[in-house]
Each structure stands twice: as C-alpha cells, then as structure tokens.
Design a protein around this motif. Structure first.
Motif, mmCIF file in Angstrom:
data_model
loop_
_atom_site.group_PDB
_atom_site.id
_atom_site.type_symbol
_atom_site.label_atom_id
_atom_site.label_comp_id
_atom_site.label_asym_id
_atom_site.label_seq_id
_atom_site.Cartn_x
_atom_site.Cartn_y
_atom_site.Cartn_z
ATOM 1 N N LYS A 1 0.833 -1.198 0.000
ATOM 2 C CA LYS A 1 0.000 0.000 0.000
ATOM 3 C C LYS A 1 0.875 1.259 0.000
ATOM 4 O O LYS A 1 0.558 2.249 -0.673
ATOM 5 N N CYS A 2 1.970 1.224 0.754
ATOM 6 C CA CYS A 2 2.896 2.361 0.763
ATOM 7 C C CYS A 2 3.418 2.639 -0.646
ATOM 8 O O CYS A 2 3.515 3.796 -1.074
ATOM 9 N N VAL A 3 3.773 1.557 -1.367
ATOM 10 C CA VAL A 3 4.255 1.704 -2.742
ATOM 11 C C VAL A 3 3.169 2.328 -3.616
ATOM 12 O O VAL A 3 3.413 3.280 -4.371
ATOM 13 N N GLN A 4 1.954 1.810 -3.513
ATOM 14 C CA GLN A 4 0.852 2.306 -4.344
ATOM 15 C C GLN A 4 0.531 3.771 -4.040
ATOM 16 O O GLN A 4 0.346 4.577 -4.964
ATOM 17 N N ASP A 5 0.482 4.115 -2.766
ATOM 18 C CA ASP A 5 0.189 5.499 -2.375
ATOM 19 C C ASP A 5 1.284 6.447 -2.849
ATOM 20 O O ASP A 5 0.999 7.570 -3.311
ATOM 21 N N THR A 6 2.532 6.006 -2.745
ATOM 22 C CA THR A 6 3.646 6.858 -3.145
ATOM 23 C C THR A 6 3.695 7.021 -4.656
ATOM 24 O O THR A 6 4.027 8.096 -5.164
ATOM 25 N N MET A 7 3.338 5.973 -5.383
ATOM 26 C CA MET A 7 3.253 6.077 -6.846
ATOM 27 C C MET A 7 2.183 7.090 -7.246
ATOM 28 O O MET A 7 2.380 7.889 -8.177
ATOM 29 N N LYS A 8 1.063 7.085 -6.528
ATOM 30 C CA LYS A 8 0.011 8.057 -6.810
ATOM 31 C C LYS A 8 0.515 9.473 -6.531
ATOM 32 O O LYS A 8 0.272 10.398 -7.315
ATOM 33 N N LEU A 9 1.236 9.647 -5.421
ATOM 34 C CA LEU A 9 1.801 10.958 -5.091
ATOM 35 C C LEU A 9 2.763 11.406 -6.184
ATOM 36 O O LEU A 9 2.721 12.571 -6.617
ATOM 37 N N GLN A 10 3.625 10.513 -6.655
ATOM 38 C CA GLN A 10 4.560 10.853 -7.723
ATOM 39 C C GLN A 10 3.829 11.305 -8.974
ATOM 40 O O GLN A 10 4.236 12.263 -9.635
ATOM 41 N N SER A 11 2.748 10.617 -9.291
ATOM 42 C CA SER A 11 1.962 10.954 -10.483
ATOM 43 C C SER A 11 1.339 12.345 -10.347
ATOM 44 O O SER A 11 1.371 13.149 -11.289
ATOM 45 N N VAL A 12 0.768 12.635 -9.176
ATOM 46 C CA VAL A 12 0.161 13.951 -8.942
ATOM 47 C C VAL A 12 1.218 15.048 -9.039
ATOM 48 O O VAL A 12 0.995 16.094 -9.671
ATOM 49 N N VAL A 13 2.380 14.814 -8.443
ATOM 50 C CA VAL A 13 3.463 15.801 -8.478
ATOM 51 C C VAL A 13 3.909 16.042 -9.919
ATOM 52 O O VAL A 13 4.149 17.190 -10.320
ATOM 53 N N ALA A 14 4.001 14.976 -10.719
ATOM 54 C CA ALA A 14 4.435 15.114 -12.106
ATOM 55 C C ALA A 14 3.443 15.943 -12.912
ATOM 56 O O ALA A 14 3.831 16.815 -13.706
ATOM 57 N N VAL A 15 2.146 15.698 -12.710
ATOM 58 C CA VAL A 15 1.109 16.444 -13.450
ATOM 59 C C VAL A 15 1.163 17.923 -13.097
ATOM 60 O O VAL A 15 1.137 18.798 -13.978
ATOM 61 N N ILE A 16 1.243 18.230 -11.805
ATOM 62 C CA ILE A 16 1.284 19.634 -11.378
ATOM 63 C C ILE A 16 2.581 20.294 -11.820
ATOM 64 O O ILE A 16 2.587 21.452 -12.273
ATOM 65 N N SER A 17 3.682 19.570 -11.728
ATOM 66 C CA SER A 17 4.979 20.113 -12.154
ATOM 67 C C SER A 17 4.953 20.469 -13.633
ATOM 68 O O SER A 17 5.465 21.524 -14.049
ATOM 69 N N GLU A 18 4.333 19.608 -14.435
ATOM 70 C CA GLU A 18 4.242 19.875 -15.872
ATOM 71 C C GLU A 18 3.396 21.111 -16.147
ATOM 72 O O GLU A 18 3.747 21.947 -16.979
ATOM 73 N N SER A 19 2.314 21.251 -15.418
ATOM 74 C CA SER A 19 1.430 22.408 -15.631
ATOM 75 C C SER A 19 2.092 23.719 -15.228
ATOM 76 O O SER A 19 1.715 24.782 -15.721
ATOM 77 N N LYS A 20 3.092 23.641 -14.354
ATOM 78 C CA LYS A 20 3.771 24.854 -13.879
ATOM 79 C C LYS A 20 5.186 24.975 -14.454
ATOM 80 O O LYS A 20 6.004 25.758 -13.961
ATOM 81 N N ASN A 21 5.459 24.192 -15.507
ATOM 82 C CA ASN A 21 6.767 24.216 -16.179
ATOM 83 C C ASN A 21 7.916 23.902 -15.218
ATOM 84 O O ASN A 21 9.013 24.455 -15.344
ATOM 85 N N GLU A 22 7.667 23.031 -14.261
ATOM 86 C CA GLU A 22 8.697 22.627 -13.311
ATOM 87 C C GLU A 22 9.079 21.155 -13.480
ATOM 88 O O GLU A 22 9.829 20.611 -12.674
ATOM 89 N N LEU A 23 8.581 20.533 -14.553
ATOM 90 C CA LEU A 23 8.900 19.122 -14.797
ATOM 91 C C LEU A 23 10.202 19.041 -15.581
ATOM 92 O O LEU A 23 10.302 19.557 -16.685
ATOM 93 N N MET A 24 11.207 18.435 -14.979
ATOM 94 C CA MET A 24 12.519 18.317 -15.628
ATOM 95 C C MET A 24 12.536 17.052 -16.480
ATOM 96 O O MET A 24 12.757 15.947 -15.972
ATOM 97 N N ASN A 25 12.303 17.211 -17.777
ATOM 98 C CA ASN A 25 12.261 16.069 -18.676
ATOM 99 C C ASN A 25 13.658 15.612 -19.055
ATOM 100 O O ASN A 25 14.564 16.423 -19.248
ATOM 101 N N SER A 26 13.808 14.312 -19.186
ATOM 102 C CA SER A 26 15.057 13.750 -19.668
ATOM 103 C C SER A 26 15.261 14.149 -21.132
ATOM 104 O O SER A 26 14.282 14.378 -21.860
ATOM 105 N N PRO A 27 16.519 14.252 -21.593
ATOM 106 C CA PRO A 27 16.772 14.643 -22.989
ATOM 107 C C PRO A 27 16.124 13.687 -23.980
ATOM 108 O O PRO A 27 16.021 12.480 -23.733
ATOM 109 N N VAL A 28 15.682 14.226 -25.092
ATOM 110 C CA VAL A 28 15.096 13.428 -26.171
ATOM 111 C C VAL A 28 16.212 12.954 -27.096
ATOM 112 O O VAL A 28 17.105 13.726 -27.464
ATOM 113 N N ILE A 29 16.201 11.668 -27.466
ATOM 114 C CA ILE A 29 17.145 11.140 -28.449
ATOM 115 C C ILE A 29 16.353 10.494 -29.581
ATOM 116 O O ILE A 29 15.177 10.150 -29.425
#
Length: 330
Positions: free
Chosen positions: A123-151
């Motif tokens: 459950k800890c893993v599942q809850d933390t994965m959900k938190l990571q997903s929420v953080v990624a969505v909000i970070s992207e909306s605020k231009n704070e998502l650090m994307n890995s380089p495209v190749i």
C-alpha cells in the motif's frame, strides 16, 4: 496475544517510522508557508500519507511490545519561522522524497514475510506512486517538470559486435545509451534538489559544526552536478537547471540542527543506492567509474554525518540482534 516481528520486519518498519516522522515535520512547515492551492493540496496529501504510515506502524509495534521510536517531533520544527523556500521548491522536494520512499518500500515488499506487514508496504508503494503521479502532473502544468533529454529512435534492431561498446576509462567513447542517460539525468535531479535544500539548511543552521557539514554537502552536490552535466554535454544533450533561487534569504531556522543533519544523511544514503543502480545498468566504463567515484565521496560524507549525529546524541539506535559475546565474557 503478542505479535512476533522478524528482524527484517522490525528494521523496515523502524526505518519507515523514522523517515515518516521526519517527513511529517517538514511537510507541516511547508504547509504553513505555501500559497499555490494545487501545491498546497499535494502537500496535504503527502502529509496524510505520512500520518497514516506512522499510525499503522505504531499499531504493529504495540502489538509486538516494541517500543515506539522517538523519531522526530514538534520540538524539531518551528512552524512560526519565516518562509525558507518558495512554492515551486516543494514540487521538487516531493518528487525526491517520494523517490526515496519508493526505494524503501519496494525493497521491503519481497523481504517481509508477515502478510499484513507486506500488504502495508504494498500500500505504501501504491500510495507513493500516486503521489509521484500527482506531483508530475502539477509540475508539468507549472513548467517545473525536468524532462530527460530526447534522443532519436534507432532505425532498426541491432546487436553489439565489438567490445568498443564498453568504452574505456579515458578517451573517446560511443554516445550515451538510454539507460545511461536515465541514470545520469536522475542523479542530476537528485543533486539539484539536494543542493537547494542544503543551501537553505546551511543558511539557518545554529551550530558551526553543523553548518560546516552542510556546506561540505553543498560542495559535493555541486561537484557531482558539474561532472554529470559534462557527460551529457559531450553528446550535445541538455541538463536540468539549478533551483538554488527557490531558497529565500531567511536566516531563522524552521528546523532543529538534528533533523537537518539527519535529513541530509538520509538523502545522501539514497544517492548511494542511486549511484549503485547506475553502475549496474550502464555499459560505458567511464560512466561506471564516475558513479563509483561519486558513490565513494557520498559514503565518506554519510559516515561523517553519522559521527556528527552520534557526537550530539541525536542518532537513535535501530533494532539489533542480541549481543551474545556479553554472555561469553562473564
């Protein structure tokens, strides 16, 4: 009836309790100093997870007559201290903290044998994965998502036909492959967030020894950022940007020196695991050697941090096996 815990279950539950009690202090302070409503809701969700984890572990410990650890308490945080970080920093912090949590929880799942405790860590893993997903969505909306380089994708499936693929410790090597980019970029993200946090900590630390220790950690972060950035730039790949400017000019400490030293030791312990992961998955000798060098520097820093915690009586002892030698020497 008393519930029995194995040494592994004691150790993993204990570490999870200590980590979540630290996170609770940090998050409570962040929530007193946040304006953005989306970031605030995310911090509240992260705090809820920490509180739930603490309560569940206390239940397991009471069942087993296991003493509740001290961990970190209200005495380790000053909620009335001025703001030390701007809102955007919290997104980077949550990404790092959830990554650290995932590492602890996911490793515990195959190691524990009691079903209810294993289910807790799942459950800890599942809850933390959900938190990571929420953080990624909000970070992207605020231009704070650090994307890995495209190749560019490969034109066809191919196989390695020469040991030149493994490169050399010196001189020209083949371009970076995807897994190497992933771990270089991931470690850069870790160092960039760690550096910003440690700048804030060093700025408000009360004890000179603690401040010197934190400043040294900042220098290690910067050194590793430069080394990893160079590897990406050699192939014309971009690196994530620094977030040092997310730290305010406040010099009033929101946190005890104890929690700041422990937090940095904990974060650098995560770096040890991350560098080990990079070593195990890359193919180029120079990248493996760089990760190994960084790991060795971090290990020495962690040892010095542990000594500082011991010197000040701040290091809580984890559960350990009976010392049979005491009985033999009678």
């Amino acid at each position: 009836m008393k519930s029995v815990l194995t040494g592994t279950e004691m150790g993993k539950l204990w570490a999870t309790y200590i980590g979540n009690s630290m996170g609770k202090c940090m998050l409570n302070y962040y929530l007193k100093n946040v304006d953005d409503p989306e970031i605030k809701v995310t911090l509240e969700y992260a705090l809820e997870l920490s509180n739930n984890n603490i309560q569940t572990i206390e239940f397991f410990f009471k069942q087993a007559d296991f003493p509740i650890p001290v961990g970190f308490t209200d005495s380790d945080v000053n909620l009335n201290a001025p703001r030390l970080f701007i809102d955007e920093f919290y997104l980077h912090y949550l990404k790092y903290a959830s990554k650290a949590g995932m590492s602890l929880y996911s490793i515990a799942v195959p190691l524990v044998t009691r079903r209810d405790i294993r289910d807790f860590f799942i459950k800890c893993v599942q809850d933390t994965m959900k938190l990571q997903s929420v953080v990624a969505v909000i970070s992207e909306s605020k231009n704070e998502l650090m994307n890995s380089p495209v190749i560019q994708p490969p034109e066809k499936v191919d196989f390695v036909h020469s040991q030149k693929f493994l490169g050399s410790f010196f001189g020209k090597s083949r371009p970076l492959q995807g897994l190497e980019i992933a771990h270089i970029f991931g470690n850069l993200n870790n160092d960039i967030t760690s550096k910003a946090l440690i700048i804030g900590f060093a700025q408000v630390a009360n004890d000179n020894k603690v401040r010197t220790f934190l400043e040294r950690g900042k220098d290690i972060n910067q050194k590793h950022i430069e080394s990893l950035t160079e590897k990406l730039s050699q192939d014309g790949l971009p690196s994530p940007t620094l977030i040092d400017h997310f730290v305010t000019s406040s010099t009033v400490s929101p946190f005890s020196d104890k929690i700041m030293v422990f937090h940095k030791v904990d974060m650098f312990n995560v770096k040890i695991r991350e560098y080990a992961n990079g070593i195990s998955l890359d193919g180029r000798k120079d990248i493996g050697a760089l990760f190994l060098k960084c790991q060795a520097e971090v290990m020495l820093y962690v040892e010095d941090g542990a000594n500082l915690l011991i010197e000040n009586g701040w290091l809580e002892k984890p559960p350990e096996a009976v010392d049979r030698s005491k009985f033999l020497n009678k």
